[in-house]
Every structure is written in structure tokens, then in C-alpha cells.
Design a protein around this motif. Structure first.
Motif, short mmCIF file in Angstrom:
data_model
loop_
_atom_site.label_atom_id
_atom_site.label_comp_id
_atom_site.label_asym_id
_atom_site.label_seq_id
_atom_site.Cartn_x
_atom_site.Cartn_y
_atom_site.Cartn_z
N TYR A 31 20.27 -7.86 -36.64
CA TYR A 31 19.22 -8.50 -37.41
C TYR A 31 17.87 -8.31 -36.74
N SER A 32 17.93 -8.54 -35.42
CA SER A 32 16.65 -8.40 -34.74
C SER A 32 16.20 -6.94 -34.74
N LEU A 56 7.00 -0.55 -34.97
CA LEU A 56 6.95 0.81 -35.48
C LEU A 56 5.90 0.94 -36.57
N SER A 89 12.28 5.00 -36.93
CA SER A 89 12.58 4.22 -38.14
C SER A 89 13.89 4.71 -38.76
N ILE A 131 7.96 1.03 -43.15
CA ILE A 131 7.44 1.27 -41.81
C ILE A 131 6.23 2.21 -41.88
N LEU A 140 21.44 0.41 -38.54
CA LEU A 140 21.67 -0.70 -39.45
C LEU A 140 22.83 -0.40 -40.40
N SER A 156 16.76 -4.82 -37.07
CA SER A 156 16.22 -4.51 -38.38
C SER A 156 14.85 -5.13 -38.59
N HIS A 157 14.62 -6.26 -37.97
CA HIS A 157 13.38 -6.97 -38.21
C HIS A 157 12.35 -6.71 -37.14
N ASP A 158 12.79 -6.98 -35.93
CA ASP A 158 11.82 -6.97 -34.85
C ASP A 158 11.40 -5.57 -34.43
N SER A 177 10.16 -7.39 -42.86
CA SER A 177 10.73 -6.14 -42.34
C SER A 177 12.22 -6.10 -42.61
N ASN A 205 2.88 -11.75 -36.93
CA ASN A 205 2.60 -10.52 -36.21
C ASN A 205 1.17 -10.06 -36.52
N ARG A 224 11.21 -3.04 -36.34
CA ARG A 224 10.44 -2.36 -37.37
C ARG A 224 8.94 -2.67 -37.27
N ALA A 225 8.67 -3.92 -36.96
CA ALA A 225 7.27 -4.34 -36.95
C ALA A 225 6.43 -3.48 -36.00
#
Lengths: 151, 846
Positions: free
Chosen positions: B610-611, B620, B657, A120, B664, B613-615, A97, A12, B617-618
């Protein structure tokens, strides 16, 4: 003294920029190599593909490894690092993350040295990166190459 | 014979007297020569001279004044020699008293009669019979003695007696004697043998009747019989009669006799023989008694036997009273029978019909039992207790069998003394009774034992019958009502029994099923059931299998089949129990499908989470990071508004967030595997309350938490439930001056709840607050994720907390619902599933 370097494995761009900025803010931004996926990370570490001209044996002091990566994911990268004689003592910090318990467990099981969940909020993130850099680059004493060979 | 002689003599005397009277008469009349004293004397003299009896005329001094020629001849003197002699000269010295009596009597004017012994001139003595009377001689009163010489008579009598003796000897038995009686029954003769039999001499009997010898009743009986026989002049044939001997013994005589008549046919008497048959009678009586005893024992049942037996010996021993007892198994004397009136009169308060051995004392009967001997007393008993009948004489006789006293006979109050015969009889009776009584007692005891056993046996049989009946009822009921098909097959494969449901399940009639042989059923062969059946029959090992078959009768059925071997009529049989699981199978398949779908959905959800929680967040982090950098690096190039926008970007990203974190959490809850633990809900609630107080010590909040609420469930999840609910309450009471938050339990009957979907026995937990409350209309929306009833500015929150609560409660098998009123607070109720599961958990914990 050999210059200490950080390998950041992160797909990313945002996170790359934010990580580098956080390191720069702490004056350790220049010593960072960035790769964008798992395969590239492995090539970099083992001097293959486009990194085959890289001086063999010049491993980074620390690898900051994201888990969710294209091609070869972070956990697989970690597994291969630990499976190789050359890199099995290489400090690897998972910087991700995901706060999933499974990821955590798997990470540690495969021999991650640390597991850091990326906050975050940028300020917190910056603080976390700074502390990581300080600890691994300045405080931690890695196994010297000579000792590694003897082992 | 003697009698006949005497009669002749009397005749003679009578004749003389008449003649004298005639003479006297002619004296008085004086009409003829008869009246002349000389003539009279001449006549007298004629008789005097002619008589063969001796005539001796004595003066009043007993001196002979004249004798006739017969006298001279009898005594051996001449007339002259005799005149002047006295009784002393001619009467035997031993009979002088008779002579004196003669003189005295006749001088007084009486007639004298006696037998005596006189002396001959030659000194020899001879028996005479003499009769004396007064006579006028030489015109003066003199004494006349007419003497008859009995020598001849005695001689004849001796001969007679000898021949009689001979006859008696010939007649044989020593018990016979011969007698004669006159028409009135008086003995005129008895032979000497009678003395041996009755103790009386023949002379004792003369003049008596046989009835004089008999006891009262017997005399009346026999005399009656004799009178009848005598009237008809019949012979007496074998008449038995009891007589008392001189010494008081009872003697039984058998009398036979023939009537004697004169020329005119008038009965003059009887002549006959008596035979002593006492011994025979005794023996007979003994036998009769023994027979009677045996009869009584054989025929009379129960204790009545003792009474009958007592009657036998009472009549034998002729006693008024008696008792009969036996020794029971405890050694006590049991007296089942007493003479009833004796019992009535003897009854005293303390008297019992059972005499325990330790209470026997020293009475005659106890001595008799202990020493095993007959005890006789012909004296009145002084030992009888008060109220007891007076005992004049009594006998106690032990009944001894094989050396052991087994019973007691007592007789009392016989009219006469108990003699040897009675005792002998009683001993005989006791001897006769002993073996049968022993047998009877043994039999009674055995019977008692047997009865006990039989009763016990009957009880057992009854019990067993009841058990069998119950078991049968149970079996019948089970067979009738069991929701399974039950079939029984013989070893050869033939079906012999089926319950009602079995044919229904396979689409057949009962007859069709019963006609089948398991080895010939195609579906059994194909499905492997035959093989299992064979294995079960052979090894006895129970078999279970699930099969899906099309039955012979065309029905498709999934079956759960159990085979078992059991014994019936000594033959191995196969028991087949099967249930129709077609629907079950179908449901199972549906469930499997559903589970697979659910599994897939869950996997998707997992991937999604999962996504997230991971995807998510980035970006944000990017939004937050770059707006921060924008503010830091280019803040001087932005005006106030620009800076505010950049800040809003940051705030929005941070809010998102939090949202992601909550989602989650919910997702984690969903995937969390529920553990079974005992959870202290009261404790958890208190911890949460403490936390709140620390965070906001300035708030005035009262927590009311019920003690000891323990539930079964997952500790982590249930703590989340309480945290969320209390957090909720805490949040919505923040504007209250005095907050009040309660946690407790309710019973379902509480009118407050009225949630009919909750089973009566489930505990209902509640969290109540006095906060902002809500409109009940929206109560259902509370639990949906992201649904909020208040604006964010009023109360912050993501709307995920209650959804999480609901998820956890549902996963515990419970329910959650809420009630509220705007401004009046809210109540959240929840349950945690069935108490069974709750109990199961609690047990596990303990």
C-alpha cells in the motif's frame, strides 16, 4: 454570481505545487484553498479552530481530497462530510496516488463523487487536474443553498 | 360194499370157471371117471343145482334151454315155464340192448359182464349182476348166464349210504367228502358230497387217482408226498393239495387219511376225508397278498417298490407279464416297472416309460383308467404296436382311490384264460394297493417338495454361512488392521473386548484394559468421557469428542473418541473407537502458529504494498513534474547537457513508475483469492495472440495453439499466466524474422520433460518460442522478481512477469519450469496441480 472555490486537501507539498500549477495553467489556480491534513480540512469546512472566523456557510464548490493524510485520513474526512447536514451534498473528488481497489470501493461507498488516480507523469496529471477543474467548476450544477435548506 | 359184492361174485364165477376147466381137463385126460362126459355133466349138474346164483342156459338164438333151481326162485317161474323164454321175457325193456350185447359177445367166445335190471314173473324188476360165457350143452355150444340178484345188496348199500350221509352230516362241514383208495392210490370209493366240491360224481372218480385231478406240478408234488407216506404206511395228515374241478376251477383240499392193511399187514389202501378249504386258502392268500403288498410298500424303497409289487401280483395271478404304473401330478401314466424281459422286447424307438395323458389313445388300459373298470380280454390283442411282445390274453385293472384313478395294474399271458377268481384277486390287490399307493405317492410328492425345500434351505444356509464367514473375516480384518483403538464395554462398564491396537495406544497390556470398568477410570471421569459414555448408553446417540488425557497407565495422549451403542447378546454395549491424534494436534498447533506468522507477514506485505503504491508514487510524480517544469520554465537557462539530465530524471522516474506498477500487480496477485472456474486456455491464448497481431501487424509471427485446452483454476490469474508467458515469447522473438510461438499440452511421459517431481497423471502445459532463448544454468533465476537475463537495451522489462507467473502457478498447486538454449528459443512448462482438484473444478462447472 458567487465566486467558485476549490478546497485542496493535500499534505504533500510537491503535489500541492504540481496541482496548483496544473490549475494555473488552466487559469483556475486562484480560486484554491489548501489545507495540509484531515483535521484542518474539517476545521475549514465547519468553521472551527483557526478557521472559526471564516464566514460560515461559504463552502467550496469542490473538495479535492487526498486519502493518505496525517491525523485524520481522507476517508474519515469524507465520512464526516457526508455525515454533516451542512456538507452532505458537497461534491468531493478523491485525488490520490493509490490505485488500490479497496480505497476505490471505500471511497465510493462513503459517497465520493469521483475517484481520480494521480498519474505519475506530470503531463497526464496536469491534464487530469484541468479536466477536473473544468468539470466541477464550470459544468457541474450544485444544489443551491436554498434548495438544500428546503430539503 | 358194492365192490365187495362184486368181488364175491367174481370169486364165484372164477370158482365155476376153474371147475369147468377141471372138468374139461378130465374129459381130455379120460384117465378116470372124470373124463366121462356123464360124470362131468353130473358134476356140473351138482354145481348147477346147488348154486344160489341163477344159471340160465341160452341157445345161440337167446332162447332159454335150461335153468337151475336158483333161477326159478329168482324169476318166480318153474323150470318148465322158464325153458323157452327169451331175453325179452326176463330182461327189463330198458336193458334189452345189454341182452343183445350178451348174446353177441358170448357167441363170439368173449366173456360178458354187466349190471342190469331183470323182470320177475310177477312183473317186478330187480337189479342184477350178470356174467356170461360160452358152454357146451347137449353137446352143442350154448350161452351161460350167471345172474346174481343185487336186490339185497342194493338194500344194504342204501343203508350204508344213509349211514354215510349221516356220518358226513355229523362230520359237519359241507366241504367234507369220504373216500377210499387202493394201494395204487386209485379211488375205490367216493362219497356223494364230492360232486358238490369237485363237480365229479363218485362214479367219475372210481378208478382214477387223486393226482389225475391235479394240475401237472401239483400232481407231481402231491404224488411224491403220498408215495413217501404210503411206503411207511403212515397216516395222511392235513395234506393240502390243489385240484382242478370238472369245470376247471382250482379247489384246495385238505386231505386226512388212515392206511388199510390185510391180515398180513400189507397195505391195501387208504381211507380218509377231504375237506374243501379253497375259500380259506383264497382268504389266506388274499391276506398274504395284502400283507405282502403292505410289506413291500413299507420296506422297499424308491421305484424298486413297484417292481416288487408287480412280482406279488404276477405270482398271485400266475401271469407271465405285467406292468405297474401310477398317475403322476401331471396326470401322466408313469410305469416304473414292467416285467423286464417284456420291457426289453417291447422297447420301440418311440416308447417311453412315461405316457402323457394326451397320448393315452384308446387302448384297453387307457379305457380302464378313464372308466375306472377292469378290462379283461382272453383274446390275443391286435392293438400292440410293432415290436411289442405278443399279448395272448390280458387284464387291465385300475387302482382307484377315493374315486380317482391313481394307478394301473396290467397282467398278461396267463397260461389259461383269466377267470372270475383272477379278476376278483386282481381287484382285491388293486383295492389293497390303492390306499398305500396313494399314501406312497403323496409321500413321494411331499418328499420331493420337502427335498426341494430342504435343498433351498441348505442353499440359503450355505449362503448365510458364507456371508457370516465373510462378515467375520471382514470384521476380524478391520479389528486387526484398523489404525484405531476399538474397545467394547458392557452396560455395567466392564470392558469385554479390545483390538490389538487399543492397549498399545494407551500404554497398557491387553489384560489391564480388559480388567477395567469405564466408570472407574480417573482420566475418563476428569475428561468428561464417562458422562458421554453414559449418555450414549442411555440414549443410543453416538458421541464424538476430542480429549487430552493422561491415561491410568501414564501415557499422555490426545484422542479423537467416538462412542456408539450397539446390541450384543441382547444387551446394550458401548463401542468405543479412538485414535491417537497427539501428533495431529502437535502438527495442528505448529500449523496454526505458522499460519499466524504468515498472516502477520502478509499483513506487513499488504501495508508495504500500500505504501509502495501510494508513498512511492508521490516523489516520482514530483521528480517527473518538477523536471518537466524545469524544462518548461527554465529550459532557456539550461544548456543541452542540463536539459539531457533533466530528461533523464524524467525517464528514470517513469521507469520506476512502471516498476512500481509491476510490483503492485505481483502484490495483487498474491492477495487475490483464487476462484475455482473452468478456464478455456486455448481461447485465452488466441485472444492474446490476436492482441499482439493488432499491436504489431508488421511482425511475421506464427501462433500454434492446441485446441480445446481446458483447465480448472482462476480465470483471471490463468489469463495473467498466459499473457505473461506469451508476452515473454513475443518479446524474445521480436528479432526473429519468422517467429513461431506454440501453446499446447504434453503428457508427462514425454521425454522432453523428465521432471520427476510431476505426478504421472498431471497435464503439462507449455509455451514454446524460437526466440533468443537463455542459458539453462540460469533457468531458476528466471522466476525471481527483478531478475533479468538480458540487458534492458536488448529486451525491455522489469523481471516481474515470470515471478508473477510462478506465484500464480504455485498458488494453483502446480509447478513451472523452463528450458532454453541461447539463440534457439525457450520452453516454459507448467502444471496446475492434482487432477483430482482439476476434476473437481470441472465437475462443478458442468
Amino acid at each position: 454570481m458567487k465566486k467558485k472555490r476549490i478546497l485542496l486537501v493535500e499534505d504533500n507539498d510537491d503535489d500541492v505545487i504540481l496541482t496548483l500549477r496544473a490549475l494555473e495553467e488552466n487559469h483556475i489556480g486562484n480560486e484554491v484553498d489548501v489545507v495540509r491534513n484531515g483535521a484542518e480540512a474539517l476545521d475549514f469546512l465547519f468553521g472551527r479552530g483557526k478557521y472559526k472566523d471564516r464566514k460560515a456557510g461559504s463552502l467550496p464548490t469542490i473538495v479535492l481530497l487526498d486519502l493518505k493524510l496525517p491525523k485524520v485520513d481522507g476517508l474519515e474526512v469524507l465520512r464526516r462530510i457526508r455525515a454533516d447536514e451542512r456538507t452532505k451534498f458537497l461534491p468531493v473528488v478523491i485525488l490520490t496516488s493509490s490505485s488500490e481497489e479497496n480505497d476505490l470501493i471505500n471511497g465510493y461507498e462513503l459517497g465520493a463523487n469521483s475517484y481520480v488516480c494521480k498519474p505519475i507523469e506530470f503531463e497526464e496529471f496536469a491534464r487530469a487536474v484541468k479536466q477536473l477543474g473544468l468539470y466541477w467548476l464550470l459544468l457541474n450544477e450544485p444544489i443551491s443553498k436554498k434548495v438544500q435548506e428546503e430539503i | 360194499m358194492k365192490k365187495m359184492t362184486k368181488a364175491k361174485l367174481e370169486e364165484e364165477v372164477e370158482r365155476l370157471r376153474m371147475r369147468i376147466a377141471e372138468l374139461e381137463h378130465s374129459d381130455k385126460g379120460g384117465s378116470s371117471g372124470d373124463g366121462d362126459p356123464h360124470y362131468r355133466e353130473a358134476q356140473y349138474r351138482g354145481i348147477f343145482e346147488a348154486s344160489t346164483d341163477a344159471f340160465l342156459i341160452f341157445d345161440m338164438n337167446g332162447v332159454i334151454r335150461d335153468v337151475n333151481p336158483a333161477a326159478c326162485k329168482m324169476y318166480g317161474y318153474s323150470r318148465e315155464e322158464m325153458i323157452g323164454l327169451t331175453g325179452k321175457d326176463i330182461v327189463h325193456p330198458d336193458y334189452q340192448h345189454l341182452f343183445k350185447e350178451f348174446v353177441k359177445k358170448v357167441a363170439k367166445g368173449d366173456i360178458f359182464s354187466a349190471e342190469s335190471v331183470d323182470i320177475h314173473k310177477d312183473g317186478s324188476s330187480f337189479d342184477i349182476e350178470v356174467r356170461g360165457s360160452g358152454i357146451i350143452f347137449n353137446e352143442k355150444p350154448h350161452l351161460l348166464a350167471v345172474v346174481h340178484d343185487l336186490t339185497e345188496h342194493k338194500k344194504i348199500q342204501g343203508e350204508l349210504m344213509a349211514s354215510l350221509k349221516k356220518f358226513e352230516d355229523i362230520a359237519g362241514s359241507s366241504g367234507d367228502w369220504i373216500w377210499e383208495v387202493d394201494a395204487k392210490g386209485k379211488y375205490t370209493f367216493a362219497s356223494g358230497r364230492v360232486e358238490q366240491i369237485l363237480g365229479y360224481s363218485p362214479e367219475d372218480l372210481i378208478g382214477k387217482t387223486p393226482f389225475d385231478l391235479m394240475p401237472g406240478e401239483e400232481a407231481a408234488r402231491v404224488s411224491g408226498i403220498f408215495e413217501r407216506i404210503a411206503t411207511e404206511k403212515k397216516a395222511i395228515v392235513d395234506l393240502e393239495n390243489w385240484n382242478l374241478s370238472k369245470d376247471g376251477k382250482l379247489v384246495c383240499l385238505l386231505t386226512n387219511g388212515v392206511p388199510l392193511t390185510d391180515e398180513d399187514g400189507n397195505l391195501t389202501g387208504y381211507r380218509g376225508v377231504d375237506k374243501d378249504i379253497t375259500k380259506r386258502k383264497r382268504t389266506e392268500e388274499e391276506i398274504r397278498t395284502r400283507n405282502r403288498i403292505a410289506e413291500v410298500f413299507l420296506t422297499i424303497p424308491d421305484d424298486k417298490m413297484y417292481y416288487e409289487l408287480m412280482q406279488v401280483f404276477l405270482s398271485s395271478i400266475k401271469s407271465e407279464f405285467g406292468t405297474l404304473g401310477y398317475i403322476d401330478e401331471n396326470g401322466a401314466l408313469v410305469v416304473p416297472s414292467m416285467t423286464w424281459h417284456m420291457w426289453d422286447q417291447s422297447r420301440t424307438e418311440d416308447k417311453n416309460v412315461v405316457f402323457p395323458r394326451e397320448e393315452w389313445g384308446e387302448s384297453s388300459w387307457s379305457r380302464c383308467l378313464k372308466e375306472q373298470k377292469t378290462i379283461v380280454s382272453n383274446e390275443s390283442s391286435r392293438l400292440t404296436p410293432k415290436g411289442h411282445i405278443a399279448i395272448t390274453r390280458h387284464v387291465s385293472q385300475p387302482i382307484v382311490h377315493k374315486g380317482v384313478s391313481i394307478g394301473l395294474i396290467q397282467v398278461a399271458n396267463k397260461e389259461t384264460d383269466y377267470n372270475d377268481d383272477d379278476i376278483k384277486m386282481l381287484q382285491t390287490i388293486a383295492d389293497a394297493v390303492a390306499p398305500v399307493l396313494d399314501a406312497r405317492l403323496k409321500r413321494d410328492r411331499a418328499e420331493k417338495e420337502l427335498r426341494k425345500h430342504r435343498d433351498h434351505l441348505e442353499e440359503l444356509i450355505e449362503e448365510r454361512t458364507r456371508e457370516i464367514t465373510d462378515a467375520k473375516a471382514f470384521t476380524d480384518n478391520v479389528l486387526k488392521n484398523a489404525p484405531v483403538g476399538i474397545l467394547v464395554y458392557q452396560k455395567d462398564g466392564q470392558c469385554v473386548s479390545a483390538n490389538d491396537l487399543a492397549p498399545d495406544l494407551i500404554g497398557a497390556t491387553r489384560e489391564q484394559v480388559l480388567g477395567q470398568n469405564l466408570r472407574k477410570i480417573a482420566s475418563w471421569q476428569e475428561s468428561g468421557m464417562v458422562a458421554r459414555a453414559e449418555r450414549c448408553l442411555e440414549s443410543g446417540e453416538s458421541q464424538q469428542m476430542n480429549v487430552s488425557v493422561k491415561t491410568t497407565f501414564g501415557k499422555d495422549i490426545d484422542m479423537d473418541v467416538h462412542f456408539a451403542r450397539f446390541r450384543l447378546h441382547e444387551e446394550p454395549h458401548l463401542l468405543l473407537i479412538f485414535s491417537d491424534i497427539t501428533n495431529l494436534k502437535r502438527t495442528e498447533k505448529n500449523l496454526k502458529d505458522k499460519a499466524a506468522q504468515l498472516e502477520a507477514a502478509n499483513r506487513e506485505l499488504e501495508a508495504f504494498a500500500y505504501s509502495v503504491s501510494h508513498d512511492l508514487r508521490a516523489p516520482l510524480r514530483g521528480m517527473d513534474g518538477f523536471s518537466k517544469i524545469l524544462l518548461e520554465d527554465y529550459g532557456d537557462k539550461l544548456n543541452t547537457r542540463g536539459k539531457d539530465f533533466a530528461r533523464r530524471v524524467r525517464t528514470a522516474s517513469q521507469k520506476m513508475s512502471i516498476l512500481i506498477d509491476d510490483i503492485l500487480k505481483l502484490s495483487r496477485v498474491t492477495q487475490h483469492k483464487i476462484k475455482q472456474e473452468t478456464v478455456d486456455l486455448s481461447g485465452l491464448a488466441r485472444q492474446t495472440a490476436e492482441l499482439f497481431r493488432k499491436i504489431a501487424p508488421q511482425r511475421q509471427a506464427e501462433f500454434v495453439i492446441e485446441d480445446g485446452i481446458v483447465a480448472g483454476g482462476d480465470a483471471h490469474l490463468l489469463s495473467l499466466v498466459l499473457q505473461n508467458l506469451l508476452d515473454n515469447a513475443w518479446k524474445f522473438t521480436q528479432k526473429k524474422e519468422k517467429a513461431r510461438i506454440e501453446f499446447g499440452t504434453l503428457s508427462h511421459v514425454d521425454c522432453e520433460i523428465k521432471n520427476t517431481e510431476i505426478p504421472d497423471n498431471e497435464t503439462v502445459y507449455f509455451v514454446r518460442d524460437n526466440g533468443a532463448g537463455f542459458e539453462t544454468t540460469y533457468a531458476d533465476k528466471l522466476f525471481q522478481p527483478f531478475q533479468r537475463l538480458h540487458s534492458e537495451t536488448e529486451f525491455e522489462g522489469t523481471g516481474i512477469g515470470l515471478a508473477t507467473v510462478q506465484n500464480i502457478i504455485h498458488r494453483h498447486g502446480g509447478k513451472v519450469w523452463a528450458k532454453g538454449k541461447v539463440g534457439k528459443g525457450a520452453v516454459f512448462y507448467f502444471t496446475l496441480g492434482s487432477p483430482d482438484r482439476q476434476d473437481g473444478w470441472k465437475e462443478k462447472m458442468t
